[in-house]
Design an enzyme around this catalytic site. Sequence first.
Site, PDB file in Angstrom:
ATOM      1  N   MET A   1      22.128  51.176  90.624  1.00  0.00           N
ATOM      2  CA  MET A   1      23.814  51.588  90.433  1.00  0.00           C
ATOM      3  C   MET A   1      23.861  51.546  87.935  1.00  0.00           C
ATOM      4  O   MET A   1      25.173  51.412  88.052  1.00  0.00           O
ATOM      5  CB  MET A   1      23.993  49.814  90.259  1.00  0.00           C
ATOM      6  CG  MET A   1      25.708  49.407  90.205  1.00  0.00           C
ATOM      7  SD  MET A   1      25.276  47.881  90.819  1.00  0.00           S
ATOM      8  CE  MET A   1      26.138  48.006  92.565  1.00  0.00           C
TER       9      MET A   1
ATOM     10  N   LEU B   1      33.233  51.003  89.339  1.00  0.00           N
ATOM     11  CA  LEU B   1      31.946  50.866  90.949  1.00  0.00           C
ATOM     12  C   LEU B   1      33.352  50.355  91.535  1.00  0.00           C
ATOM     13  O   LEU B   1      33.456  50.832  92.626  1.00  0.00           O
ATOM     14  CB  LEU B   1      31.898  48.730  89.935  1.00  0.00           C
ATOM     15  CG  LEU B   1      30.999  48.365  91.059  1.00  0.00           C
ATOM     16  CD1 LEU B   1      30.062  47.213  90.595  1.00  0.00           C
ATOM     17  CD2 LEU B   1      32.144  47.730  92.015  1.00  0.00           C
TER      18      LEU B   1
ATOM     19  N   LEU C   1      31.180  52.254  98.220  1.00  0.00           N
ATOM     20  CA  LEU C   1      31.000  51.118  97.650  1.00  0.00           C
ATOM     21  C   LEU C   1      31.537  50.061  98.425  1.00  0.00           C
ATOM     22  O   LEU C   1      31.560  49.365  98.815  1.00  0.00           O
ATOM     23  CB  LEU C   1      30.921  50.756  96.226  1.00  0.00           C
ATOM     24  CG  LEU C   1      30.341  49.491  95.740  1.00  0.00           C
ATOM     25  CD1 LEU C   1      28.615  48.943  96.156  1.00  0.00           C
ATOM     26  CD2 LEU C   1      30.298  49.037  94.625  1.00  0.00           C
TER      27      LEU C   1
ATOM     28  N   ARG D   1      24.558  54.853  88.302  1.00  0.00           N
ATOM     29  CA  ARG D   1      26.347  55.005  89.294  1.00  0.00           C
ATOM     30  C   ARG D   1      27.979  54.609  88.957  1.00  0.00           C
ATOM     31  O   ARG D   1      28.715  55.199  88.399  1.00  0.00           O
ATOM     32  CB  ARG D   1      26.632  54.228  90.732  1.00  0.00           C
ATOM     33  CG  ARG D   1      25.433  54.917  91.737  1.00  0.00           C
ATOM     34  CD  ARG D   1      25.972  56.732  92.356  1.00  0.00           C
ATOM     35  NE  ARG D   1      27.120  56.926  93.083  1.00  0.00           N
ATOM     36  CZ  ARG D   1      28.615  57.026  92.742  1.00  0.00           C
ATOM     37  NH1 ARG D   1      28.835  57.951  91.643  1.00  0.00           N
ATOM     38  NH2 ARG D   1      29.202  56.831  93.108  1.00  0.00           N
ATOM     39  N   TYR D   2      27.567  54.594  87.547  1.00  0.00           N
ATOM     40  CA  TYR D   2      28.727  53.406  87.397  1.00  0.00           C
ATOM     41  C   TYR D   2      28.762  53.206  85.034  1.00  0.00           C
ATOM     42  O   TYR D   2      29.457  52.694  85.153  1.00  0.00           O
ATOM     43  CB  TYR D   2      28.860  51.705  87.945  1.00  0.00           C
ATOM     44  CG  TYR D   2      28.378  51.586  89.713  1.00  0.00           C
ATOM     45  CD1 TYR D   2      29.902  52.581  90.203  1.00  0.00           C
ATOM     46  CD2 TYR D   2      28.036  50.979  89.755  1.00  0.00           C
ATOM     47  CE1 TYR D   2      29.795  52.996  91.459  1.00  0.00           C
ATOM     48  CE2 TYR D   2      27.862  51.340  91.412  1.00  0.00           C
ATOM     49  CZ  TYR D   2      29.080  52.089  91.871  1.00  0.00           C
ATOM     50  OH  TYR D   2      28.975  51.804  93.520  1.00  0.00           O
TER      51      TYR D   2
ATOM     52  N   HIS E   1      20.302  40.414  97.619  1.00  0.00           N
ATOM     53  CA  HIS E   1      21.757  41.076  97.810  1.00  0.00           C
ATOM     54  C   HIS E   1      22.413  40.552  99.479  1.00  0.00           C
ATOM     55  O   HIS E   1      21.684  41.441 100.575  1.00  0.00           O
ATOM     56  CB  HIS E   1      22.466  41.921  97.489  1.00  0.00           C
ATOM     57  CG  HIS E   1      23.638  41.875  96.313  1.00  0.00           C
ATOM     58  ND1 HIS E   1      24.783  42.076  97.330  1.00  0.00           N
ATOM     59  CD2 HIS E   1      24.286  41.726  95.277  1.00  0.00           C
ATOM     60  CE1 HIS E   1      26.140  41.765  97.292  1.00  0.00           C
ATOM     61  NE2 HIS E   1      25.875  41.672  95.851  1.00  0.00           N
TER      62      HIS E   1
ATOM     63  N   ASP F   1      15.478  43.166  85.968  1.00  0.00           N
ATOM     64  CA  ASP F   1      16.385  41.839  85.447  1.00  0.00           C
ATOM     65  C   ASP F   1      17.571  42.974  85.375  1.00  0.00           C
ATOM     66  O   ASP F   1      17.533  43.943  84.649  1.00  0.00           O
ATOM     67  CB  ASP F   1      15.848  41.766  84.158  1.00  0.00           C
ATOM     68  CG  ASP F   1      14.525  39.936  84.887  1.00  0.00           C
ATOM     69  OD1 ASP F   1      15.084  39.628  85.798  1.00  0.00           O
ATOM     70  OD2 ASP F   1      13.881  39.613  83.901  1.00  0.00           O
TER      71      ASP F   1
ATOM     72  N   GLU G   1      22.502  39.789  88.410  1.00  0.00           N
ATOM     73  CA  GLU G   1      22.508  39.399  89.291  1.00  0.00           C
ATOM     74  C   GLU G   1      20.696  37.962  89.142  1.00  0.00           C
ATOM     75  O   GLU G   1      21.118  37.413  89.646  1.00  0.00           O
ATOM     76  CB  GLU G   1      22.132  39.635  90.428  1.00  0.00           C
ATOM     77  CG  GLU G   1      23.470  40.941  90.363  1.00  0.00           C
ATOM     78  CD  GLU G   1      22.912  41.584  92.143  1.00  0.00           C
ATOM     79  OE1 GLU G   1      24.463  41.580  93.256  1.00  0.00           O
ATOM     80  OE2 GLU G   1      22.130  41.641  92.405  1.00  0.00           O
TER      81      GLU G   1
ATOM     82  N   GLU H   1      23.329  34.864  88.150  1.00  0.00           N
ATOM     83  CA  GLU H   1      23.142  34.566  88.807  1.00  0.00           C
ATOM     84  C   GLU H   1      22.098  33.415  89.361  1.00  0.00           C
ATOM     85  O   GLU H   1      22.093  32.293  89.767  1.00  0.00           O
ATOM     86  CB  GLU H   1      23.455  35.306  90.223  1.00  0.00           C
ATOM     87  CG  GLU H   1      23.704  34.622  91.654  1.00  0.00           C
ATOM     88  CD  GLU H   1      23.744  35.588  92.514  1.00  0.00           C
ATOM     89  OE1 GLU H   1      24.838  34.531  93.591  1.00  0.00           O
ATOM     90  OE2 GLU H   1      24.230  36.383  92.389  1.00  0.00           O
TER      91      GLU H   1
END
Length: 416
Positions: free
Chosen positions: A69, A85, A91, A157-158, A256, A333, A336, A340
Site C-alpha cells: 500500500m 486511496l 479498496l 498503490r497510493y 486489520h 512498521d 497502524e 494505532e
Amino acid sequence: LPHRNMAVVRAAGRSWLQVIRSSSCGGGGWIDPQSRWQSSAPATQTKDLKPQTQPIQRKPKTGILMLNMGGPETLDEVHDFLLRLFLDKDLMKLPVQSKLAPFIAKRRTPKIQHQYSKIGGGSPIKMWTAKQGEGMVKLLDELSPCTAPHKYYIGFRYVHPLTEEAIEEMEKDGIERAVAFTQYPQYSCSTTGSSLNAIYRYYHAKGKKPAMKWSTIDRWPTHPLLIQCFAEHIQKELVKFPEEKRADVVILFSAHSLPMAVVNRGDPYPQEVGATVQKVMEKLGHSNPYRLVWQSKVGPMAWLGPQTNEAIEGLCQRGKKNILLVPIAFTSDHIETLYELDIEYAQVLANECGVENIRRAESLNGNPLFSKALADLVHSHITSDEVCSKQLTLRCPLCMNPVCGETKSFFASQQL
C-alpha cells in the site's frame, strides 16, 4: 477496506459517513519512541534513500516487484496519499466517488498529518521495504546465479513509487522475468488483489502484452521462516514481562479487520491470518493464552471482530492485565503499528483500563531472517515454474468486481 488499510482510513471513514448522511536454475528523521509498552528496537529512516536506484553492475535479468500500500514519507505527501486511496474502487466504493474522494481527502488531511507527526513525520514503510529488498536480492544472486542479476522494485498503490511507475522502470531495464511479490503475507482482494489489478490495468490500458514474463507470489501465510520471525519477536518481548507474570501474559494477535460484507463474499483473508496465528503458536509450544483480534474498524456496519481495543478492555475487566500485542498481518512498521497500536491502544487505552504491563512485539522490519524468508520465497517460486498459486485462480464465490476475474486470467495465462 483492506487488512492493511491505514488507521487513516478508520479516521477518514468517520468523515465519509457524515458526508453520506448529509449528502535455481535448471523520511526524514524516523523516531520510534521507546517506552514500557512497546518494543525498544529503534527504527531509523534515511530521507535521501532512493530504493529504486541500486548499484547493479550488469543488466538485471530478474525483477522482483515488491507490492504494498505504501505510506507518505512526509506530511506534505499525506493529501495525495489519501486522494489515491479514496479513489481506489478496489479498496472501497463511494457514491459519486470522483467527487466525494477529493472532498474527503482534503477534509481529513490535517488530522492525518497530525497522526503522522506523532510518529516522526512520515511512514517508514518505504525505507523498510528497501532494506528488505536489498537483503533479498543479495541472497538471490547467491542462491540462483542463472537468474541473476536480480533487482527489486517497489510498487506502492497510493504513494510514489507507484506500481505503474515501477513497471515502466522494469521494462526500461529490460527485465526478462518479472515476479509480482505481494508484501502482504495473507491475501485479501482489497490489498494484494488491488495491487495485482493495477498490473493488469497497466497493460490493458496500453493495449499490449508485456515484454516480460510475469508470475506472482500472491500469498505466503505459513512460510516457515515467516513463522520463525514472528515467534522470535514474540519471545523477545515476553522475557521483558515480570517473571511471575510471564506465563499469564495474553498474546493478542492483531490484524486489520474487514467488513463482514467482504468476508461473506468469500475473501480468504480471515482464514489465512488464522493459519499464520496457528503456526506461530505451534512454534511457541502454545506457551501462553492467545486470541486473534481485529483493528481499524470503520463506521457502523458489521466488521470482523472482536476489535483490538474492545479485547484489551474486556481482558482488563476480567483480570487479565498483562498483554502482548502482535501485529500479525503487518511485516513492516507503519501508522497502524506506530500510532494505532503503540499510542492509541498501548498508551492511552491501556492507561484508561488499568493495564499492568502491555508491550508490542517488534515488526519484522530489518530482521535479516526476514530478508532470508523473502529470498527463499522468490527462489522457490522461480524454480517451481508456477505463475501463481492455485488459490489465485479461484474468484470469491460472490465476487462483485469483474476486474478481479480479468486479473486472475492475466496471470494464469502467462507463459514462462
